[in-house]
Enzyme design. Structure first.
Site: not given
Ligand SMILES: CCCCCCCC/C=C\CCCCCCCC(=O)NCC(=O)O
Length: 569
Positions: A137, A212, A236
Site C-alpha cells: 500500500k 483504504s 481498511s
C-alpha cells in the site's frame, strides 16, 4: 480614520491569505501534472521490462497460486526475474482495468537480479519467500518512493528508508514490486485521491474496491499480486478484502510494528493502525503471518513490539470454542446478504463442533461515536487542516468542515445538529485537553465493558457481518460513515479480526431490504447502494481478543475450508 485603517489592514490580510492559498493550489496542480507524466514513464518502464518475458510463460507463472509459486521458486523451476516480469504484466493489466497501481517499484528488478545471482551459489540457502513479488500500500514506506497518502502536497518527498515490514519482506526473500492506491488521508473506505485518481472494484467498476487498502484488494483479486500488505485503523484491510472477494486480516496493535510507520493521524493514542495481509485465501495470510511473527529480527528492530511467536498451539488446537454472533450491531442495520453470511457461518461452525450463542454489542451508538472521536484524535482538526491545504476532487471530500470552525461555534452546533447519529458523533469530538482525556477514558471504559460482556458468556471469539452494505458507488463512502461500524468496533477495542468471503448478493436480498425502516440518509444510502449488486461477494468477519490472533486465523481457515466462496488452493 482608525476604523478605515483597521478595515484596510483586515482586507489586506485576507486578500494576501487568499492569494497565497491560490498560489499554493496552483503549485500543487503543477505537481499533480508532473506526477502523472512521471507515472506514464514509470508504467512504460514496467511494460518494457515485462515484455522481455514471453507472454505464455508470464501467464503460466502468474496463474500459480501462492504455495505453488513459492515451491517453483524454491526448486528453481522458475526464477525471480521472470516471476517479477510475469507479475508486472498482470499488475499492469489489472491497473488498466481498475487503476490500482500507483507506481511500479523500479528497485524490484535489482532485488530480483540479486536473488537470481545469489541462487547460483550452491551454498546459498533460499529464504522462505525467495523471489515472491509482494504489493505494498502506498502509505507504507519504500525507500526512494513517495508515501503521499494521496495528498498532492506530499509529492516528491521520497522515503529515506523502508518501513520495518518492507525490510522484513526483503529479508525473507520477497520482492516489493508495486505501490498501490488509497484514498486521500486514509480515513475512508473509498479509494480516490488527487494524485493517482480513483480505483474501481474489479467486479463492478462503477463501485469502489473498498478502502483504504483498495488498490491492494483490486490488484490481488485480479491476480496481479499473490500477497498484498495494507493497513487498518477502522476496517481498511477487511473492507476492501470483503468488497473484492478475497481474504484480509488485521492483528491487534501490539503484534504489528509501530516504529517509523506512517499514520493517517500522527499522534493518535488508542486507535493505532496495523499493517496486515490481503490475499486470495486466508492460507496465504496465515503463512505470511507465521513468517512475520517467527522472525525475531522484527522485535529487535521494533523494541516496543512484544516478542510473541506464531502460536501454533492456538492455531492447531482442535478444542471446540464458544463463539458469540450477531447479525445487527445495533448501530447500522446491514443488508440482508450479510445476515445470511453470518447465519451460514454459524451453521458451518456448529457443524464443526463449536458452540454458537447470540451476542449483543454493548451501547452501539456510543461505540461508533467514540470510535470516530478516537480515530480523528483532535476533533478532526489535523484531518481538515491537511485536506484544506490540498486539491480535493468532490469524491474525496470527507465533508466535515465543521471541525475547522471555532470551538465555541462547534459547541453550539453539537447541541442543535439535526441528524441524531451525526450529532452523537459531533458530541464526542474533543475540543480541549479535558475533553480529550475524557475521550480516552471513554474508550478505556468501553474496552472494559466489552471484555466483561464477552466474559459473562465465556466467549472465545465473535462472528458478525464484515460490513453493512455491498461496495457502494464511487463518491458514496464519505457520505455513508455508519456502514463501517462493523469493522470499526474491533479497532476501537483493539481485537484481532479477519474476513473471508462466504456468499454472494442474491435478488431476494434486495427484496428483503425494501422492508428496512430508514431513519436518516445513511440508512437510505444502505438501501440504494444495495440495489443491482447480484453476484457481488459477501464476507463474514471473525474477531478474537488481542494475542488470540492465531485462534482467529484458525476459525477463518475453518470457515473458508467449509464454506469459502472462492476457496482455491
Ligand atoms: C458527521 C460527523 C463526521 C465526523 C468525522 C469523522 C471522520 C471520519 C472518521 C472515521 C471514518 C471511518 C471510516 C473507516 C475507514 C477506514 C479507515 C482505515 O482503516 N484507515 C487505515 C489507516 O489509517 O491506516
Amino acid at each position: 480614520m482608525w476604523v478605515y485603517l483597521a478595515l484596510t489592514a483586515m482586507i489586506g490580510y485576507f486578500l494576501t491569505k487568499a492569494i497565497d492559498h491560490y498560489n499554493h493550489r496552483q503549485r500543487l496542480k503543477v505537481l499533480i501534472k508532473q506526477r502523472a507524466a512521471d507515472r506514464k514513464v514509470n508504467f512504460e518502464w514496467a511494460k518494457n521490462n515485462f515484455e522481455k518475458l514471453d507472454e505464455n510463460r508470464a501467464v503460466e507463472i502468474s496463474a500459480k497460486p501462492f504455495a505453488e509459486l513459492r515451491e517453483a521458486l524454491k526448486n528453481g523451476e522458475i526464477g525471480p526475474v521472470e516471476t517479477l516480469r510475469a507479475f508486472q504484466r498482470k499488475a499492469y493489466e489489472a491497473t488498466e482495468k481498475t487503476n490500482c497501481v500507483c507506481l511500479f517499484i523500479q528497485n524490484a528488478l535489482e532485488t530480483a537480479e540479486k536473488l537470481e545471482s545469489l541462487s547460483k551459489d550452491p551454498n546459498y540457502s533460499k529464504p522462505p519467500l525467495f523471489g515472491v513479488p509482494v504489493s505494498i500500500k502506498e502509505s507504507i514506506h519504500v525507500k526512494q518512493m513517495d508515501s503521499t497518502l494521496g495528498y498532492s502536497q506530499n509529492i516528491n518527498k521520497p522515503s529515506e528508508s523502508n518501513s520495518l515490514s518492507v525490510d522484513q519482506l526483503i529479508r525473507l526473500g520477497a520482492i516489493p514490486f508495486v505501490h498501490t492506491n488509497l484514498p486521500i488521508a486514509l480515513l475512508s473506505y473509498g479509494c480516490s485521491n488527487p494524485v493517482y485518481g480513483s480505483t474501481s472494484n474489479p467486479l463492478d467498476t462503477s463501485r469502489v474496491p473498498g478502502g483504504s487498502s483498495g488498490g491492494e484488494s483490486a490488484l490481488v483479486a485480479l491476480g496481479g499480486s499473490v500477497l498484498g500488505i495494507g493497513t487498518d485503523v477502522g476496517g481498511s484491510i477487511r473492507t476492501p478484502a470483503s468488497f473484492c472477494g478475497i481474504a484480509g486480516f488485521k492483528s491487534s496493535s501490539d503484534r504489528s510494528p509501530q516504529l517509523g510507520k506512517t499514520a493517517s493521524i500522527p499522534g493518535r493514542q488508542l486507535l493505532l493502525s496495523v499493517e496486515g495481509p490481503l490475499a486470495k485465501n486466508i492460507d496465504v495470510c496465515i503463512e505470511y503471518l507465521r513468517l512475520k511473527w517467527n522472525d525475531s529480527d522484527l522485535c529487535e528492530k521494533d523494541i516496543y513490539m512484544p516478542p510473541v511467536r506464531f502460536q501454533e498451539d492456538q492455531f492447531e488446537s482442535k478444542n471446540p470454542l464458544k463463539i458469540g454472533f450477531y447479525v445487527n450491531d445495533g448501530y447500522q442495520k446491514a443488508s440482508p446478504a450479510y445476515e445470511r453470511a453470518v447465519r451460514v457461518t454459524v451453521d458451518a461452525l456448529k457443524d464443526l463442533g463449536h458452540q454458537l450463542v447470540p451476542f449483543e454489542v454493548p451501547h452501539p451508538d456510543h461505540m461508533y461515536s467514540i470510535f470516530c472521536a478516537g480515530a480523528t484524535a483532535d476533533g478532526g482538526l489535523f484531518l481538515m487542516n491537511s485536506l484544506a491545504m490540498d486539491v480535493i476532487p468532490p469524491e474525496c471530500n470527507i465533508g466535515f468542515p465543521v471541525a475547522r470552525l471555532p470551538h465555541w461555534i462547534q459547541r453550539l452546533l453539537r447541541k442543535y445538529w439535526p441528524n441524531r447519529r451525526e450529532r452523537q458523533i459531533i458530541q464526542e469530538l474533543p475540543h480541549d485537553t479535558e475533553e480529550m482525556r475524557k475521550m480516552h477514558e471513554k474508550i478505556e471504559d468501553y474496552r472494559h465493558e466489552f471484555v466483561l460482556a464477552m466474559r459473562a458468556k465465556n466467549l472465545d471469539a465473535i462472528v458478525c457481518p464484515s460490513f453493512a452494505c455491498p461496495p457502494p458507488h464511487h463518491g458514496i463512502p464519505n457520505r455513508l460513515l455508519s456502514a463501517s461500524s462493523y469493522t470499526a468496533l474491533y479497532n476501537l477495542i483493539d481485537f484481532a479480526a479477519g474476513t473471508v468471503p462466504v456468499t454472494v448478493h442474491l435478488p431476494e436480498d434486495e427484496a428483503e431490504l425494501r422492508k428496512m425502516k430508514t431513519e436518516d440518509s445513511w440508512d437510505r444510502k444502505i438501501v440504494t447502494e444495495s440495489k443491482d449488486c447480484d453476484g457481488l461477494p459477501v464476507a463474514v468477519q471473525i474477531a478474537t481478543p488481542p494475542f488470540r490472533e492465531e485462534m482467529c486465523l484458525r476459525l477463518l481457515k475453518e470457515v473458508e475450508t467449509s464454506i469459502g466462496l472462492y476457496h482455491k488452493k
